[in-house]
Design an enzyme around this catalytic site. Structure first.
Site, PDB file in Angstrom:
ATOM      1  N   CYS A 106       0.888  -1.028   0.089  1.00 33.53           N
ATOM      2  CA  CYS A 106      -0.045   0.015  -0.083  1.00 33.53           C
ATOM      3  C   CYS A 106       0.842   1.378   0.036  1.00 33.53           C
ATOM      4  O   CYS A 106       1.631   1.576   0.886  1.00 33.53           O
ATOM      5  CB  CYS A 106      -1.012  -0.057   1.353  1.00 33.53           C
ATOM      6  SG  CYS A 106      -1.807   1.455   1.602  1.00 33.53           S
ATOM      7  N   VAL A 132      -5.164   0.221   5.880  1.00 31.81           N
ATOM      8  CA  VAL A 132      -4.037   0.579   6.417  1.00 31.81           C
ATOM      9  C   VAL A 132      -3.481   1.911   5.771  1.00 31.81           C
ATOM     10  O   VAL A 132      -3.883   2.142   4.754  1.00 31.81           O
ATOM     11  CB  VAL A 132      -2.996  -0.729   6.159  1.00 31.81           C
ATOM     12  CG1 VAL A 132      -3.289  -2.119   6.955  1.00 31.81           C
ATOM     13  CG2 VAL A 132      -3.167  -0.688   4.639  1.00 31.81           C
TER      14      VAL A 132
HETATM   15  N1  LIG Z   1      -6.759   7.766   3.357  1.00 31.96           N
HETATM   16  C1  LIG Z   1      -6.059   6.823   3.736  1.00 31.96           C
HETATM   17  C2  LIG Z   1      -6.071   5.619   2.633  1.00 31.96           C
HETATM   18  C3  LIG Z   1      -5.565   4.316   2.994  1.00 31.96           C
HETATM   19  C4  LIG Z   1      -6.028   3.169   1.933  1.00 31.96           C
HETATM   20  O1  LIG Z   1      -6.877   3.508   1.107  1.00 31.96           O
HETATM   21  N2  LIG Z   1      -5.230   1.977   2.100  1.00 31.96           N
HETATM   22  C5  LIG Z   1      -5.636   0.843   1.117  1.00 31.96           C
HETATM   23  C6  LIG Z   1      -4.624   0.293   0.795  1.00 31.96           C
HETATM   24  S1  LIG Z   1      -3.820   0.980  -0.756  1.00 31.96           S
HETATM   25  C7  LIG Z   1      -6.714   0.085   2.027  1.00 31.96           C
HETATM   26  O2  LIG Z   1      -6.277  -0.538   3.004  1.00 31.96           O
HETATM   27  N3  LIG Z   1      -7.715  -0.683   1.608  1.00 31.96           N
HETATM   28  C8  LIG Z   1      -8.555  -1.631   2.431  1.00 31.96           C
HETATM   29  C9  LIG Z   1     -10.035  -1.753   1.590  1.00 31.96           C
HETATM   30  O3  LIG Z   1     -10.329  -1.068   0.817  1.00 31.96           O
HETATM   31  O4  LIG Z   1     -10.580  -2.582   1.873  1.00 31.96           O
HETATM   32  C10 LIG Z   1      -4.353   6.916   3.955  1.00 31.96           C
HETATM   33  O5  LIG Z   1      -3.799   7.732   3.286  1.00 31.96           O
HETATM   34  O6  LIG Z   1      -4.180   6.638   5.148  1.00 31.96           O
END
Ligand SMILES: N[C@@H](CCC(=O)N[C@@H](CS)C(=O)NCC(=O)O)C(=O)O
Length: 316
Positions: free
Chosen positions: A46, A119
């Protein structure tokens, strides 16, 4: 049918993070900085979590803030930790509670939680809750709030120096929507028109950074702001290092490649990767490639991971 992230207009809209507390040494703070009290949950795939892994290393916080790493595979129930007997290099179990899934931590923090289980997560072992799950804010906390607990060689590193704050904020304001999130908006679009709009904006703004870096390199400088490593380099690096190996093909960001079409971005990225351990040691191309290509079945239903490009990043 696997998950589609776009709305009915075919556009991808990222939801805001919901846990937004701060580590702070101010009197009365609910989350004061303390060694070994906080724990980070990340995915090596990520780009948002990657920002925090780089910052944790750059600031010498590895013995102060613990780390658990999820498996690269994200399914309909979200991220999971390493299962018994399972092999996945660099992934771990949940070091705090031994739970199977990241979602269990979100529900421990808030039994009525309804959002996505993203995350990075910064967990407080004392109050057993999530302090914050927004990478841009976590980066700032790690930059300043633990400085009295670390060696001066680390505390003097300032990734958001006051002299450059206006410039940094202005860069973040267009790099985030057009590049960091622009690759996702291109890749998750489910209609032709929003895809074309986003991918065009993405490449316009890559050209804009290319121009900034061209001038920097001509002046003998290596970073985007001033002549110092800042959060702008970290936030952009985690997107650019994924660009040729994943976004170019998987997210259809194929109006150009970093290695062939953006010589100054390529030079800047290679310098960070090859000359700065905090960047290289946190960049795991297997987790990156496997995660996207084998988790987004709406984009790649057979989960075939393309072999190229070879190499993932060019030599210096
Ligand atoms: N706004 C958050 C975005 C984090 C995010 O979107 N992480 C994705 C991975 S790249 C995630 O964990 N997605 C899980 C899901 O969509 O179920 C940040 O910058 O910390």
């Amino acid at each position: 049918m696997s998950k589609v992230y776009a709305d009915k207009d075919g556009q991808y809209k990222r939801k805001d993070s919901v846990f937004r507390d701060f580590i702070s040494s101010k009197p009365g703070s609910k989350f004061p900085p303390e060694a070994n009290r906080y724990h980070l949950y990340v995915s090596l795939a990520c780009p948002w979590a990657h920002r925090i892994m780089i910052t944790r290393l750059l600031k010498g916080l590895t013995s102060i803030i613990g780390l658990s790493v999820v498996h690269w595979h994200m399914d309909t129930e979200g991220w999971r930790f390493l299962a018994d007997g399972e092999e996945c290099e660099a992934a771990t179990i949940d070091h705090l509670y031994g739970v199977k899934r990241l979602s269990e931590l979100y529900f421990k923090a808030n039994p009525n939680y309804e959002g996505r289980y993203t995350v990075p997560v910064l967990w407080d072992t004392k109050t057993e809750t999530i302090v914050n799950n927004e990478s841009s804010e976590l980066l700032r906390m790690l930059n300043t709030e633990f400085n009295h607990l670390i060696d001066p060689k680390y505390s003097k590193i300032d990734l958001y120096p006051s002299a450059f704050r206006t410039e940094i904020d202005a860069l973040n304001d267009w790099i985030y929507p057009n590049i960091n999130n622009g690759v996702y908006k291109s890749g998750f679009a489910t209609k032709q028109e929003p895809y074309e709009k986003e991918v065009t904006a993405l490449f316009e703004h890559l050209n804009k950074v290319e121009q900034i870096l061209k001038e920097k390199h001509e002046a003998g400088e290596e970073f985007i702001v001033g002549n110092t490593l800042t959060e702008v380099d970290i936030r952009l690096y985690t997107t650019i290092v994924r660009f040729d190996p994943v976004y170019h093909q998987h997210f259809k960001c194929n109006l150009g490649m970093i290695r062939h079409d953006f010589p100054n971005l390529n030079k800047w990225m290679k310098n960070l990767y090859w000359n700065y351990e905090a960047f290289k040691s946190t960049t795991d191309f297997d987790h990156i490639k496997f995660h996207y290509t084998k988790s987004h079945s709406q984009i790649n239903p057979f989960g075939i991971t393309p072999l190229g490009p070879i190499p993932n990043i060019m030599e210096l």
